[in-house]
Design a protein around this motif. Structure first.
Motif, PDB file in Angstrom:
ATOM      1  N   ASP A  80       0.836  -1.212   0.000  1.00  0.00           N
ATOM      2  CA  ASP A  80       0.000   0.000   0.000  1.00  0.00           C
ATOM      3  C   ASP A  80       0.863   1.251   0.000  1.00  0.00           C
ATOM      4  O   ASP A  80       0.649   2.185  -0.786  1.00  0.00           O
ATOM      5  CB  ASP A  80      -0.870   0.049   1.263  1.00  0.00           C
ATOM      6  N   GLU A  87      -1.951  11.197  -2.101  1.00  0.00           N
ATOM      7  CA  GLU A  87      -2.893  11.028  -1.006  1.00  0.00           C
ATOM      8  C   GLU A  87      -3.718  12.308  -0.914  1.00  0.00           C
ATOM      9  O   GLU A  87      -3.180  13.402  -1.073  1.00  0.00           O
ATOM     10  CB  GLU A  87      -2.172  10.804   0.327  1.00  0.00           C
ATOM     11  N   GLU A 112      -4.506   7.305  -4.338  1.00  0.00           N
ATOM     12  CA  GLU A 112      -3.937   6.071  -3.802  1.00  0.00           C
ATOM     13  C   GLU A 112      -4.239   5.948  -2.308  1.00  0.00           C
ATOM     14  O   GLU A 112      -4.557   4.870  -1.804  1.00  0.00           O
ATOM     15  CB  GLU A 112      -2.420   6.033  -4.031  1.00  0.00           C
ATOM     16  N   GLY A 113      -4.105   7.068  -1.586  1.00  0.00           N
ATOM     17  CA  GLY A 113      -4.313   7.042  -0.147  1.00  0.00           C
ATOM     18  C   GLY A 113      -5.191   8.187   0.313  1.00  0.00           C
ATOM     19  O   GLY A 113      -5.344   9.197  -0.378  1.00  0.00           O
ATOM     20  N   GLU A 161     -12.630   0.080  -5.262  1.00  0.00           N
ATOM     21  CA  GLU A 161     -11.625  -0.055  -4.206  1.00  0.00           C
ATOM     22  C   GLU A 161     -11.318   1.310  -3.577  1.00  0.00           C
ATOM     23  O   GLU A 161     -11.067   2.289  -4.289  1.00  0.00           O
ATOM     24  CB  GLU A 161     -10.346  -0.664  -4.775  1.00  0.00           C
ATOM     25  N   PHE A 164      -6.083   3.533   0.571  1.00  0.00           N
ATOM     26  CA  PHE A 164      -5.677   3.111   1.913  1.00  0.00           C
ATOM     27  C   PHE A 164      -5.794   4.302   2.863  1.00  0.00           C
ATOM     28  O   PHE A 164      -5.710   5.462   2.448  1.00  0.00           O
ATOM     29  CB  PHE A 164      -4.262   2.528   1.922  1.00  0.00           C
ATOM     30  N   GLN A 204     -10.381  -2.412  10.666  1.00  0.00           N
ATOM     31  CA  GLN A 204      -9.366  -2.622   9.635  1.00  0.00           C
ATOM     32  C   GLN A 204      -8.677  -3.975   9.804  1.00  0.00           C
ATOM     33  O   GLN A 204      -8.437  -4.697   8.826  1.00  0.00           O
ATOM     34  CB  GLN A 204      -8.335  -1.488   9.676  1.00  0.00           C
ATOM     35  N   GLN A 209      -6.620  -5.159   6.634  1.00  0.00           N
ATOM     36  CA  GLN A 209      -6.016  -3.898   6.186  1.00  0.00           C
ATOM     37  C   GLN A 209      -4.884  -3.479   7.130  1.00  0.00           C
ATOM     38  O   GLN A 209      -4.951  -3.712   8.342  1.00  0.00           O
ATOM     39  CB  GLN A 209      -7.054  -2.779   6.154  1.00  0.00           C
ATOM     40  N   TYR A 212      -2.350   2.476   9.447  1.00  0.00           N
ATOM     41  CA  TYR A 212      -1.230   3.384   9.188  1.00  0.00           C
ATOM     42  C   TYR A 212      -1.485   4.743   9.834  1.00  0.00           C
ATOM     43  O   TYR A 212      -2.597   5.264   9.795  1.00  0.00           O
ATOM     44  CB  TYR A 212      -1.038   3.578   7.687  1.00  0.00           C
TER      45      TYR A 212
END
Length: 557
Positions: A80, A87, A112-113, A161, A164, A204, A209, A212
């Motif tokens: 990830d 992000e 992506e994030g 999706e 993250f 999570q 997952q 983070y």
């Protein structure tokens, strides 16, 4: 409300569902273990700042040790966190903004994030922390929903999706006055991180997952060790975390941290994942550490670009070098431009963002941040394209010794207009803060000629603006371009008054909003006066009651 002889919290909506007996026991364990050490570390911060202000002794590299001489790497970073791209950052307590951040942008792509923030763009009230905790759980479960009754608009998570999640809680330097242990406000970082690990962390972990975190406002490496011990204790006490992936990225946003980047990763140990180039707070921290030095007065901060300011560029090249040397991920800075009805403004913003992210990608950063999904693809493509091309950093880029840390005064002018822009930004930002928002779209050049998008400003820009104004007043800085003037309180008060009048003349504010703007001016004055007195207390440390008292008091200058 859960009853406990040591634990109390103010009654805010939906708090009871979070503060269960088992959560309270967990939080108390963290508090008893870590709160005394945090108090000691905050005292160390104060001593280092006092040495800089009183003796001119700026922070420096610690003596060489295992962190800088050993041949070690961070544990393999989850896939990830190795994704090139972008992000999107925003307050997770504002449900509509959180949902927008999780959804595709105008080109149909997601970031992506997602940086779900309860720190610099959060409102710093208990209700914000509670909403953030609930929203994170709902986002993980894909149940997050909001209906704006005024605009008859629904917000819900689109299929596909999700990015993250990167959780950012408040820092170790802040307390939560509405939650107490033994009658003392609980540390805000302990509270927020515990809520996330206990609630959304469980959701999570159950889905496999990674959990983070961004770690804000760290100054010395021993502070990173607090988080390592927090995560270790949480694993031991919460069964769902026993085998979960927990990783953290340090925000390099204080001057001492610049000298201890390797040490930060080393102290995080199994939780270390990377470093982030937090531009705005780093500049604010430099302002604070040199505030007493009349030779260190900066030019207008708006012209101090990372790309063209050699000593700042080298700090961030050093950050990349540390990450390359230790197997960590380097994350770049924020693109804050907001979409505009005028296509020309959007084109100019996109061009600026593209150049900025091309520079970051060429330095070895793999990803960066945006404040609005509208510009996500523009910001992401330079990272994706360079990495996809097969480009690799050189060996020289992985050697921190090639990028020594030097703190200098940037080149550029000192102008009244620069001070005026800071004043306008402060008024606008504090008005938003009083309205419960830690992030606000602000055009500090509103009504001026030229093409300039509004920017999503947060607490870091407020801190920079205050620091720059205070530095100029403290040292009676004279302008070097434009109308001749010497900075003093009278000049700043006049600029604040003129900008307030202009703001109120330009928009159809209702009575409540007009009153918030007037209060914002007085609070901004107090914040500036504190900084000139070398009191750098965060706006986030004031309760709303404190701010109302400041707004009702006589002008600070």
């Amino acid at each position: 409300m859960a009853q406990h002889p040591r634990f109390r919290y103010e009654a805010v909506e939906s708090a009871d569902a979070l503060f269960t007996p088992s959560f309270i026991d967990y939080l108390l364990a963290l508090h008893d273990q870590l709160a005394p050490r945090i108090a000691t570390l905050m005292a160390r911060r104060a001593e280092a700042l006092a040495r800089a202000l009183g003796q001119g002794a700026l922070p420096a590299h610690p003596p060489a040790g295992p962190a800088t001489t050993g041949d070690w790497k961070v544990p393999p970073v989850p896939e990830d966190l190795r994704k090139p791209g972008i992000e999107i950052s925003g307050p997770c307590s504002i449900t509509s903004m959180f949902i927008n951040a999780l959804n595709p942008g105008p080109e149909g792509e997601r970031a992506e994030g997602d940086l779900d923030d309860d720190e610099d763009s959060g409102g710093h009230r208990l209700i914000d922390t509670v909403r953030s905790a609930h929203n994170r759980v709902a986002a993980v479960q894909r149940e997050l929903y909001f209906r704006d009754a005024e605009r008859n608009r629904e917000y819900k998570i689109a299929p596909g999706e999700l990015p993250f999640f990167m959780h950012r809680e408040r820092g170790l330097h802040l307390a939560e006055p509405d939650v107490t242990v033994d009658g003392t406000p609980v540390n805000a970082a302990l509270l927020g991180t515990a809520l996330t690990l206990f609630h959304s962390g469980r959701a999570q972990a159950e889905r496999g997952q990674g959990i983070y975190f961004y770690l804000p406002k760290l100054e010395f490496a021993a502070e990173a060790r607090v988080y390592r011990d927090l995560f270790d204790t949480s694993r031991a006490r919460l069964p769902w975390l026993a085998n979960a992936t927990i990783r953290a990225i340090v925000l390099v946003e204080s001057l001492p941290c610049v000298y201890e980047m390797e040490e930060m990763l080393h102290e995080l140990g199994p939780y270390a994942a990377g470093l982030n180039a937090a531009r705005w707070d780093l500049k604010a921290s430099v302002f604070e550490y040199v505030m007493a030095d009349p030779k260190s007065v900066w030019p207008d901060r708006f012209g101090v670009d990372v790309k063209t300011t050699p000593f700042i560029a080298n700090i961030f090249r050093r950050l990349v070098a540390v990450c390359l040397k230790r197997g960590a991920v380097p994350i770049g800075g924020m693109a804050t431009a907001l979409p505009n009805p005028d296509p020309e403004v959007n084109r100019a913003a996109a061009d600026s963002i593209r150049k900025d992210k091309e520079w970051e990608a060429a330095q070895g950063f793999i990803r960066a941040w945006v404040a609005h999904i509208f510009h996500m693809k523009t910001a992401a493509d330079p990272f994706r394209q360079l990495i996809a091309s097969g480009w690799k950093p050189t060996a020289a880029m992985a050697d921190p010794a090639n990028y020594p840390v030097r703190i200098e005064v940037p080149a550029g002018p000192i102008t009244i207009e620069g001070t005026r822009r800071n004043a306008r930004m402060l008024i606008e930002y504090v008005e938003g803060w009083l309205n419960g928002r830690g992030a606000k779209g602000i055009d500090s050049l509103e009504g001026k000629p030229g093409v300039h998008p509004a920017l999503m400003e947060d607490l870091a820009t407020g801190r920079m603006s205050v620091a720059q104004i205070a530095q100029r007043v403290r040292h009676a800085a004279r302008t070097t371009e434009g109308p001749a003037a010497t900075h003093d309180f009278a000049l700043v008060k006049r600029l604040l008054g003129e900008e307030l009048d202009d703001i109120l003349a330009k928009r159809p504010a209702d009575a409540a909003q007009r009153e918030r703007y007037r209060k914002a001016v007085r609070i901004a004055m107090r914040w500036i006066k504190n900084y000139t007195d070398l009191d750098f207390r965060s706006l986030g440390s004031y309760t709303r009651h404190d701010l109302e008292a400041i707004a009702a008091a006589p002008d600070p200058f």
